[in-house]
Design a protein around this motif. Structure first.
Motif, PDB file in Angstrom:
ATOM      1  N   ASN A  86      -7.488   5.642   7.007  1.00 29.12           N
ATOM      2  CA  ASN A  86      -7.301   4.184   6.981  1.00 29.12           C
ATOM      3  C   ASN A  86      -7.740   3.592   5.648  1.00 29.12           C
ATOM      4  N   LEU A  87      -8.852   4.096   5.112  1.00 31.39           N
ATOM      5  CA  LEU A  87      -9.306   3.619   3.808  1.00 31.39           C
ATOM      6  C   LEU A  87      -8.313   4.003   2.718  1.00 31.39           C
ATOM      7  N   ALA A  88      -7.733   5.187   2.845  1.00 33.66           N
ATOM      8  CA  ALA A  88      -6.791   5.672   1.834  1.00 33.66           C
ATOM      9  C   ALA A  88      -5.543   4.806   1.770  1.00 33.66           C
ATOM     10  N   ILE A  89      -5.015   4.435   2.925  1.00 37.39           N
ATOM     11  CA  ILE A  89      -3.761   3.681   2.946  1.00 37.39           C
ATOM     12  C   ILE A  89      -3.971   2.174   2.855  1.00 37.39           C
ATOM     13  N   ASN A  90      -5.177   1.710   3.079  1.00 38.06           N
ATOM     14  CA  ASN A  90      -5.451   0.274   3.009  1.00 38.06           C
ATOM     15  C   ASN A  90      -6.231  -0.072   1.749  1.00 38.06           C
ATOM     16  N   SER A  91      -5.702   0.363   0.631  1.00 40.64           N
ATOM     17  CA  SER A  91      -6.309   0.084  -0.674  1.00 40.64           C
ATOM     18  C   SER A  91      -5.390  -0.877  -1.425  1.00 40.64           C
ATOM     19  N   TYR A  92      -5.974  -1.953  -1.919  1.00 46.07           N
ATOM     20  CA  TYR A  92      -5.174  -3.024  -2.517  1.00 46.07           C
ATOM     21  C   TYR A  92      -5.447  -3.169  -4.007  1.00 46.07           C
ATOM     22  N   SER A  93      -4.373  -3.320  -4.742  1.00 50.38           N
ATOM     23  CA  SER A  93      -4.472  -3.591  -6.167  1.00 50.38           C
ATOM     24  C   SER A  93      -4.893  -5.035  -6.389  1.00 50.38           C
ATOM     25  N   CYS A  94      -5.428  -5.306  -7.570  1.00 50.00           N
ATOM     26  CA  CYS A  94      -5.724  -6.680  -7.969  1.00 50.00           C
ATOM     27  C   CYS A  94      -4.424  -7.419  -8.320  1.00 50.00           C
ATOM     28  N   ILE A  95      -3.366  -6.664  -8.575  1.00 47.76           N
ATOM     29  CA  ILE A  95      -2.067  -7.241  -8.925  1.00 47.76           C
ATOM     30  C   ILE A  95      -1.401  -7.774  -7.655  1.00 47.76           C
ATOM     31  N   LYS A  96      -0.761  -8.927  -7.796  1.00 46.89           N
ATOM     32  CA  LYS A  96      -0.173  -9.606  -6.640  1.00 46.89           C
ATOM     33  C   LYS A  96       1.344  -9.668  -6.729  1.00 46.89           C
ATOM     34  N   GLU A  97       1.967  -9.737  -5.567  1.00 49.46           N
ATOM     35  CA  GLU A  97       3.389 -10.005  -5.474  1.00 49.46           C
ATOM     36  C   GLU A  97       3.573 -11.141  -4.479  1.00 49.46           C
ATOM     37  N   LYS A  98       4.160 -12.230  -4.962  1.00 53.28           N
ATOM     38  CA  LYS A  98       4.338 -13.449  -4.161  1.00 53.28           C
ATOM     39  C   LYS A  98       3.001 -13.935  -3.600  1.00 53.28           C
ATOM     40  N   GLY A  99       1.982 -13.851  -4.447  1.00 56.30           N
ATOM     41  CA  GLY A  99       0.674 -14.398  -4.093  1.00 56.30           C
ATOM     42  C   GLY A  99      -0.211 -13.494  -3.276  1.00 56.30           C
ATOM     43  N   LYS A 100       0.293 -12.324  -2.858  1.00 59.08           N
ATOM     44  CA  LYS A 100      -0.497 -11.409  -2.038  1.00 59.08           C
ATOM     45  C   LYS A 100      -0.793 -10.131  -2.809  1.00 59.08           C
ATOM     46  N   LYS A 101      -2.020  -9.625  -2.675  1.00 63.02           N
ATOM     47  CA  LYS A 101      -2.386  -8.380  -3.350  1.00 63.02           C
ATOM     48  C   LYS A 101      -1.506  -7.239  -2.863  1.00 63.02           C
ATOM     49  N   ILE A 102      -1.088  -6.413  -3.801  1.00 63.23           N
ATOM     50  CA  ILE A 102      -0.216  -5.285  -3.485  1.00 63.23           C
ATOM     51  C   ILE A 102      -1.009  -4.152  -2.847  1.00 63.23           C
TER      52      ILE A 102
END
Length: 285
Positions: free
Chosen positions: A202-218
């Motif tokens: 779960n930690l592996a797949i739920n990692s978010y970049s600081c970069i956003k697309e349409k206002g949401k972190k990727i």
């Protein structure tokens, strides 16, 4: 490990949220990062393991083949206690100056304020007349794929950029630096000893970049799996063959300062993401 306690200290000129010192050791200048104390509500943790994350993350970039800031694990006696620190060698000098991407943002379009929205970042790269657009876009996405492997949650506009040689006026993509927010530094060893395979997945797949697309972190893994971005797909094709998972595991195994529990966690979570990238690479091939 190097003992930096008696190194020559200079006034600190580096930015960032982590506690740090500027030290001269063996005639080399280092930004030395300390484990940050945490005072987060309802979080029973003594310190962030950012020193380990910085060292491991930076060296994984290097193993993949990126030009990367040299890092060393060391100790520093501070407040009567010896702390493990990560010393990051300064790759600038009198002739080579670092210009972070946020500086390029300010100079490219003075009428537009951007944060980390993906389209804005790409627009700035394309609009700038000072850099090689095609090469920069490739290197940006290469960095994105490596960051997805280590789960870097803080690759913002102020910790990647360009190196300007003042003599030749040549501008190159800078060495990779500032990887302290990868590999879940907020998790202590005691928690890692109890963590389950499902929790690691779960930690592996739920990692978010600081970069956003349409206002949401990727979400790194979701974005890569969608295969909707041509430049991202091309980066996977370039980078994956250079990811030698056994070399990465051996490197982690040989870090004496890290506990067995942390080593196993690092290897496991990296391999989970590696397998996702491998699967997409095979589809693209």
């Amino acid at each position: 490990m190097i003992d930096f306690t008696n190194a020559i200290e200079q006034l600190n000129s580096y930015r960032g949220s982590e506690k740090k010192k500027t030290l001269i050791y063996n005639n080399k200048k280092y930004l030395v990062k300390f484990p940050d104390p945490v005072r987060e509500k309802n979080k029973n943790i003594l310190y962030i393991n950012n020193a380990f994350s910085e060292y491991v993350g930076s060296n994984i970039f290097k193993l993949i083949g990126f030009k990367t800031q040299n890092t060393e694990l060391g100790v520093y006696e501070y407040g009567g206690k010896k702390k493990i620190v990560c010393a990051c060698e300064d790759f600038t000098d009198d002739d080579n100056v670092l210009y972070e991407f946020e500086n390029l943002v300010l100079s490219t379009n003075p009428d537009k304020k951007i944060e980390t929205e993906l389209n804005d970042i790409i627009d700035v790269i394309k609009e700038s007349k000072m850099i090689n657009t095609e090469e920069t876009i490739e290197k940006f996405w290469d960095m994105f794929i490596a960051d997805s492997l280590i789960g870097n949650t803080d690759r913002h506009n102020g910790n990647w950029g360009f190196l300007l040689n003042k003599k030749t006026e040549k501008i190159d993509f800078s060495p990779i630096y500032d990887c302290g927010s990868c590999l879940n530094p907020m998790i202590e060893d005691e928690e890692l000893e109890k963590i389950t395979e499902t929790e690691i997945k779960n930690l592996a797949i739920n990692s978010y970049s600081c970069i956003k697309e349409k206002g949401k972190k990727i979400n790194y893994i979701t974005y890569i799996k969608e295969m909707k971005n041509k430049e991202c797909n091309e980066a996977i094709k370039r980078i994956f063959p250079n990811i030698k998972i056994n070399e990465i595991k051996n490197f982690i195994n040989n870090i004496e300062e890290i506990t067995t529990a942390r080593k196993e966690f690092y290897k496991n979570i990296i391999e989970q993401r590696y397998n996702v990238i491998k699967n997409i690479y095979e589809k693209l091939s």
